[in-house]
Design a protein around this motif. Sequence first.
Motif, short mmCIF file in Angstrom:
data_model
loop_
_atom_site.label_atom_id
_atom_site.label_comp_id
_atom_site.label_asym_id
_atom_site.label_seq_id
_atom_site.Cartn_x
_atom_site.Cartn_y
_atom_site.Cartn_z
N ASP A 155 59.99 -13.21 -10.81
CA ASP A 155 61.14 -14.10 -10.64
C ASP A 155 62.33 -13.64 -11.48
O ASP A 155 63.48 -13.72 -11.03
CB ASP A 155 60.77 -15.54 -11.04
N LEU A 193 65.19 -13.20 -8.73
CA LEU A 193 66.03 -14.38 -8.53
C LEU A 193 67.41 -14.13 -9.15
O LEU A 193 67.52 -13.65 -10.27
CB LEU A 193 65.40 -15.62 -9.16
N ARG A 217 68.61 -19.48 -7.52
CA ARG A 217 67.35 -19.09 -6.88
C ARG A 217 67.59 -18.30 -5.59
O ARG A 217 66.75 -18.29 -4.69
CB ARG A 217 66.49 -20.32 -6.59
#
Length: 269
Positions: A215, A219, A40
Motif C-alpha cells: 500500500d 497508493l 487511495r
Amino acid sequence: MKQRYQRVAILGVDGGGAFFSQAQTPCMDQLFAHGATTYRAVTSIPTISAECWGSMLLGVEPEKHGLTNEIVSLRPYDPLSPYPSVFRLARAAFPAAQLASFCNWNPINSGIIEEDLGVYKDTADSDAAVCEKVLAYLANNDPTLLFVQFDEVDGAGHKFGYGAALYLEKIAEIDALIGAIAAAYQEKGWANDTLFIVSADHGGNPLHGHGGDSDAEKLIFTGCAGRDIRHGEIEDMRVRDIAAITAEALGLTAPAAWTGQVPAGIFSC
Ligand SMILES: [Zn+2]
C-alpha cells in the motif's frame, strides 16, 4: 464533447505516494478546499517512475505502453503508438495551442511525451529551478495543457525513507512550489477556467524504496480542483484515469485504446 476548461495543469510529485496526509501542505489544502481528493488512488504496478508517469500521461497500464526507466531514458516515445499521450490529443484538437511540460526528471519529456507535437519542454536540476522556469513561462504564455514533474520528494524518500521526517519536510517544500504555480494562475485571472490536478506517480516503502505492490508504494494522493469539480472523496481511481480526466476537461475524445476512465461523480454536471 464540450470543453469544460480552457486549461488543465497537472502537477506531479514523484514518490509522494499518499504521504501528503502526514505532511504540512497549506497550499494544497487551500487549492483542494473545494476539490475532489483521494489518498487511495492506485498507481500502476510495478511502482516505478516510467511505468507510472507513463500510465498517467498515456492512459493505459504498463503492460500496454511498455515503458521502463531504461526505455524512456534511451529513446523517444513512438509517435505511432496506439496509446497516444494526452498531449497528442490536445494537439490534434488545438493546433495552435500552447502546450508545455517541465520535468526535473527529463526522460518524461523525451520518452513519454511525443517529440513531434510542438510541446514546449524544459528541465532543470532542482525542483525550485523547475518551478522558476514554470513561473517565467506562465508570465508570457498561456498553456492549454501544462505538466510539471517535481522529483526531489522521491530523492528524499530514497535517502531518508518514505514517511521519514526529512521526507515529509520535502513534501512541504514542494507544496510551496505548487502554491506558487497556483498563485500564478490566480494572478493571471485563469484560475476559474483551469482544472488543477496534483498527483504522485507512486509512493515508497520506509526501508526498501519502491517497485513493489505494498500500500505504501501503490497508493497515491490525487486531487482535482476546478469550478465544476464535486467536493469530496474520489472513489475507485487509478493513475491512468488522470489522462481521461484531462481529456474530459478539455473536451477531447479519449482513444478507444485507453483504459483510464473518468472516476464516477468527480464532475458535478
Ligand atoms: Zn517516480
